[in-house]
Design a protein around this motif. Structure first.
Motif, short mmCIF file in Angstrom:
data_model
loop_
_atom_site.label_atom_id
_atom_site.label_comp_id
_atom_site.label_asym_id
_atom_site.label_seq_id
_atom_site.Cartn_x
_atom_site.Cartn_y
_atom_site.Cartn_z
N ASP A 163 -3.12 -3.96 -4.96
CA ASP A 163 -3.88 -4.54 -6.23
C ASP A 163 -4.29 -3.54 -7.17
N GLU A 180 -3.22 3.88 -2.47
CA GLU A 180 -3.13 2.80 -3.50
C GLU A 180 -2.88 1.39 -3.04
N ARG A 181 -3.64 0.74 -3.11
CA ARG A 181 -3.36 -0.71 -2.45
C ARG A 181 -2.40 -1.54 -3.53
N ASP A 212 -10.93 5.06 -7.15
CA ASP A 212 -12.02 4.18 -7.42
C ASP A 212 -12.96 4.30 -6.36
N THR A 213 -12.54 4.49 -5.27
CA THR A 213 -13.70 4.72 -4.12
C THR A 213 -13.30 5.85 -3.32
N GLU A 267 -6.26 -0.46 -6.49
CA GLU A 267 -7.24 0.11 -6.25
C GLU A 267 -6.89 1.45 -5.34
N ARG A 268 -7.48 2.66 -6.02
CA ARG A 268 -7.12 3.84 -5.41
C ARG A 268 -8.61 4.30 -4.34
N LEU A 269 -8.02 4.86 -3.39
CA LEU A 269 -9.12 5.17 -2.27
C LEU A 269 -8.50 6.72 -1.83
N THR A 314 0.75 -1.21 -0.20
CA THR A 314 0.17 -0.02 0.00
C THR A 314 0.89 1.36 -0.13
#
Length: 220
Positions: free
Chosen positions: A53, A50-51, A76-77, A55-57, A29
């Motif tokens: 995988d 950003e994880r 993304d979230t 995914e961006r939060l 992360t």
């Protein structure tokens, strides 16, 4: 609130004064903390993650700040959660919804010494960011000090100091983030990333927005 209009300009500019921390972890992360004591929205902080995988939060404290940040960068979230930042000497502690984070800064870097002597009024000018962009591309691969943001916005970063980050601990969604690590791969929220080596940057960010945007504190 600072609303900047160039003579004859058609689009307003919003100024944010504060700090940006770029952090990598051994869990994969990567995190970017924005801490803004002065902004058009009043003092606030936000966290971009950003994880591993991809995914961006975004974690932001109010719907208004969440909308502004998510309209400027890509996520993304988006979560609206309380975000609290405490600074004691060289230790920063962050509580943001499911995130608990603590990191410690080290000495000012060589580049930080150079940035520190730049007069504040000059460092805050977008024209200065145009000059420093070429330097950043060479010294800090992936870092940009100007570029195009979301919804047709333009953005300039005026760095004024740079401190190394030397240790980190944290938990997100109940999972240990691990130890401090390089920000690798680069984060993908906007037109540029943060330095690969974890660092805390003193910065003035200027965002040129669309004329139709309701501006905090603006009239007419």
């Amino acid at each position: 609130m600072e609303r900047l209009l160039r003579p004859g300009a058609r689009r307003p500019r919003l100024r944010f004064d504060g700090w940006i921390a770029g952090l990598g972890t051994t869990s994969g992360t990567r995190l970017v903390l924005g801490h803004w004591p002065r902004s058009p929205f009043g003092p606030f902080s936000d966290v971009m993650l950003e994880r591993r995988d991809g995914e961006r939060l975004l974690l932001a404290p109010t719907r208004r700040t969440a909308e502004f940040v998510s309209d400027t960068y890509d996520f993304d979230t988006v979560h609206v959660v309380p975000v609290a930042v405490a600074v004691l000497a060289d230790t920063w502690t962050v509580a943001a919804g499911p995130l608990r984070l603590r990191f410690t800064t080290g000495r000012r870097t060589l580049l930080g010494h150079l940035l520190h002597v730049v007069p504040g009024p000059l460092a805050r000018r977008p024209a200065w960011s145009v000059i420093t962009d070429g330097v950043a591309r060479v010294l800090l691969p992936g870092v940009r000090t100007r570029g195009s943001a979301g919804n047709g916005r333009r953005e300039w970063y005026g760095a004024r100091d740079l401190l190394a980050i030397r240790e980190l601990s944290g938990v997100h969604d109940g999972a240990d983030l691990g130890a401090l690590a390089p920000v690798e791969p680069p984060v993908r929220f906007g037109f540029g990333s943060v330095p690969r080596r974890p660092a805390l940057t003193r910065v003035t960010t200027t965002v040129e927005v669309e004329r139709s945007l309701p501006l905090p504190g603006a009239t007419g």
